[in-house]
Write an enzyme that holds these catalytic residues in place. Sequence first.
Site, PDB file in Angstrom:
ATOM      1  N   HIS A 135     -34.002 -12.751  36.597  1.00 59.39           N
ATOM      2  CA  HIS A 135     -35.158 -12.766  37.508  1.00 59.39           C
ATOM      3  C   HIS A 135     -35.266 -14.191  38.069  1.00 59.39           C
ATOM      4  CE1 HIS A 135     -39.749 -11.733  37.887  1.00 59.39           C
ATOM      5  NE2 HIS A 135     -39.366 -12.536  38.850  1.00 59.39           N
ATOM      6  N   THR A 188     -38.330  -5.625  34.696  1.00 54.34           N
ATOM      7  CA  THR A 188     -39.130  -6.773  35.090  1.00 54.34           C
ATOM      8  C   THR A 188     -40.281  -6.236  35.927  1.00 54.34           C
ATOM      9  OG1 THR A 188     -39.005  -9.080  35.803  1.00 54.34           O
ATOM     10  CG2 THR A 188     -37.884  -7.515  37.191  1.00 54.34           C
ATOM     11  N   CYS A 201     -39.364 -13.291  44.217  1.00 53.57           N
ATOM     12  CA  CYS A 201     -38.220 -13.489  43.331  1.00 53.57           C
ATOM     13  C   CYS A 201     -37.230 -12.339  43.537  1.00 53.57           C
ATOM     14  CB  CYS A 201     -38.664 -13.483  41.871  1.00 53.57           C
ATOM     15  SG  CYS A 201     -39.882 -14.732  41.469  1.00 53.57           S
TER      16      CYS A 201
END
Lengths: 161, 206
Positions: free
Chosen positions: A46, A23, A29
């Site tokens: 995520h 990611t 996040c």
Amino acid sequence: MDNIVKVGMADLKTTFSPKILTTLGLGSCVGICLYDPVKKVAGMAHIMLPDSKNIRNNSNLFKFADTGIDALIDEMVKKGASKYRLISKIAGGSQMFSFASKNDIMKIGERNVIAVKKILNDYNIPIKAQDTGGNYGRTIEFHSIDGKLLVKTIGHGIKEL
Amino acid sequence: MDNYLNNIDSLILDVLKEVGNIGAGNATTALAKMLNKKIDMTVPKVNVLDFSDVADLIGGAETIVCSTLFEIEGDLNGSIMFLLETEYSKKLVSLIMNGYEVKDIDDLAKSALKEIGNILSGAYVSSLSGLTGLNMKISVPSLAIDMAGAILSVPAIKFGQVSDKILIIETQFLEGNDNVKGYFLLVPDYDSYDILLRSLGVSTNG
């Protein structure tokens, strides 16, 4: 590049060895990586927010720590992982901007990390490594071949967890 | 509550584009005056994005950008961001400080960038306020230089509390000779989206 599976914001993916989950540009996040070392099944979620409760519009389960982790474990089990063998590594939850504001949302990174840890703990999934907090973004790569987590940053080096 | 963002028609799109046009137009003029250079801007884009696509907005999640964020408060709430490619942010500081060479973005450069952001966002928001008749003010600036994905996660998370999509009004500006790019992003809070449209005489109910 066929070997790399990208996970976007409010998204989750699972895969088998030798693929790599990644990611890019994690901010506030949190990236949650789960791994079954025997079956070599890896998963990454995520998540953006700590809690799906009291939220009006929560059709995307992958957005929240609670429903996201539930869904990730389900997916892992479907791929043949054992719930009882899972280990976890987590990264992210930074505070990108600092405001001297009463606004709760600015501390969301920290709240995300606390929520994720609590849920993993409730599931009895050990957190083997973590790189959380700070005020910078992270790109993470989770290697399903051995469960290694690479954390890359701008100006804060590369870490192998 | 229905999700407004699922049924944006062409009238609403046009109105939101005009919001970006007027706001960014004013900010671009302020920048051109500050630099005494010609600055062009693109037609604003109104993006309604899934969160998984947000990070790709500005040339990819790992693009390093220099970003100044302001909170908008008042009758309308939201955020406004001013984003620059890092190389151009150095050039911009150098132009403002009479050619002083900027090697790194140090504290002095950061403070200059915040001030530039302040002037531009102020111009954006005050024209928006004039257009809508809504009262709004901006917070003190906060600066971050990092991956675009990480930076854009901040408005995305704010939106994520109420919606599965995010609305971003994006305007790009270009400085001809150096072919450099910057962006203004206006992200009204979900609850303010309706207020914004109503103030312009558009109903979201159909």
